[in-house]
Enzyme design. Sequence first.
Site, mmCIF file in Angstrom:
data_model
loop_
_atom_site.group_PDB
_atom_site.id
_atom_site.type_symbol
_atom_site.label_atom_id
_atom_site.label_comp_id
_atom_site.label_asym_id
_atom_site.label_seq_id
_atom_site.Cartn_x
_atom_site.Cartn_y
_atom_site.Cartn_z
ATOM 1 N N PRO A 95 -7.253 12.134 -12.131
ATOM 2 C CA PRO A 95 -8.491 12.104 -11.125
ATOM 3 C C PRO A 95 -9.771 11.936 -12.112
ATOM 4 O O PRO A 95 -10.866 11.682 -11.305
ATOM 5 C CB PRO A 95 -8.465 13.740 -10.656
ATOM 6 C CG PRO A 95 -7.777 14.291 -11.351
ATOM 7 C CD PRO A 95 -6.671 13.588 -12.024
ATOM 8 N N GLU A 122 -2.203 21.091 -16.267
ATOM 9 C CA GLU A 122 -3.699 21.071 -16.581
ATOM 10 C C GLU A 122 -4.178 19.671 -17.141
ATOM 11 O O GLU A 122 -5.616 19.716 -16.949
ATOM 12 C CB GLU A 122 -4.089 22.171 -17.243
ATOM 13 C CG GLU A 122 -3.990 23.507 -16.659
ATOM 14 C CD GLU A 122 -4.609 23.456 -15.329
ATOM 15 O OE1 GLU A 122 -5.775 23.493 -15.089
ATOM 16 O OE2 GLU A 122 -4.064 23.922 -14.359
ATOM 17 N N ARG A 160 2.544 -5.571 -2.644
ATOM 18 C CA ARG A 160 2.378 -5.950 -1.451
ATOM 19 C C ARG A 160 1.542 -7.583 -1.603
ATOM 20 O O ARG A 160 1.581 -8.120 -0.745
ATOM 21 C CB ARG A 160 2.000 -5.191 -0.338
ATOM 22 C CG ARG A 160 0.560 -4.862 -0.540
ATOM 23 C CD ARG A 160 -0.225 -3.810 0.808
ATOM 24 N NE ARG A 160 -0.399 -4.843 1.734
ATOM 25 C CZ ARG A 160 0.215 -4.937 2.826
ATOM 26 N NH1 ARG A 160 1.440 -4.214 3.221
ATOM 27 N NH2 ARG A 160 0.005 -5.753 4.065
ATOM 28 N N ASP A 175 -5.262 -8.236 5.241
ATOM 29 C CA ASP A 175 -5.419 -6.943 5.092
ATOM 30 C C ASP A 175 -6.920 -6.537 5.049
ATOM 31 O O ASP A 175 -7.609 -7.343 4.632
ATOM 32 C CB ASP A 175 -4.777 -6.388 3.724
ATOM 33 C CG ASP A 175 -3.321 -6.361 3.652
ATOM 34 O OD1 ASP A 175 -2.718 -6.382 4.825
ATOM 35 O OD2 ASP A 175 -2.643 -6.171 2.589
HETATM 36 N N1 ADE Z 1 -3.573 13.097 -10.479
HETATM 37 C C1 ADE Z 1 -4.037 14.221 -9.799
HETATM 38 N N2 ADE Z 1 -4.972 13.848 -9.181
HETATM 39 C C2 ADE Z 1 -4.860 12.280 -9.163
HETATM 40 C C3 ADE Z 1 -5.733 11.380 -8.326
HETATM 41 N N3 ADE Z 1 -6.703 11.813 -7.599
HETATM 42 N N4 ADE Z 1 -5.597 10.080 -8.939
HETATM 43 C C4 ADE Z 1 -4.614 9.820 -9.905
HETATM 44 N N5 ADE Z 1 -3.884 10.771 -10.557
HETATM 45 C C5 ADE Z 1 -3.906 11.972 -10.120
#
Ligand code: ADE
Length: 251
Positions: A95, A122, A160, A175
């Site tokens: 993330p 974590e 794709r 798309d």
């Molecule tokens: N791992 C945990 N959350 C994630 C996300 N939003 N994008 C990519 N990998 C992740």
Amino acid sequence: MHIHILTLFPNMFTGPFSESIIKRAIDQGLVEIAIHNIRDYTSDRHHVVDDYPYGGGPGMVLKPEPLFAAVAAIRGECGESEKGEAELPVILLTPQGRLFNQRATEELAKYEELILICGHYEGVDERVREHLVTDEISIGDYVLSGGELAAMVVVDALVRQMPGALGSEESAGEDSHSSGLLEYSQYTRPQSFRGWEVPEVLLSGNHAAIARWRREQSLLRTIKRRPDLLERATLSDEERMLLEGMRRGED
Ligand code: ADE
């Protein structure tokens, strides 16, 4: 294209990669996907992949050794040991990465081979980020339980757009996002459903009028839902004027 996925949960990929467009692309040899279990690259008796964070705190952190060993093995296996990072990207799904979008898909599609690392727990030891990984990707501003679902999203988006991956009845060119705009509204039979009619123009057989209507629909939808996309879309002068009209609420 050859995609390597490093994961602690290889079975998660079985369903998504054995159906539909991805399965067909694999069967056709357009893409080869190798799933590597990170645990197989441990060298201790208990196959430990994670440990407590230095400094304390909740959760476990993925250890660096198995990830470095896995990437080294993959590089060696494909005779890639000479290749620098430019040729063999090592991408961590997290993330904290840069946001994934259609443009990132196009960038990644240029590589013959790439490695996706699915983070878990974590996090991963910072030395993996600093000295192994060449890119970090997030699929959205939310936290998943691990990088596996994100890796599947990246693979799907990559596959794709590969020439030949979609059947003749499917098209990536239309798309949403492929032109920088959202896709126009689509209809199929019946022509009248619960009193809701298919727009006349689509029944007219006038291909130029249909193309124009669809482009307008794309513009309208994009201006309503994702005006941020318009800044980067390639528009004709006529479309820019149309857009101005829509913005002023004339349409
Ligand atoms: N791992 C945990 N959350 C994630 C996300 N939003 N994008 C990519 N990998 C992740």
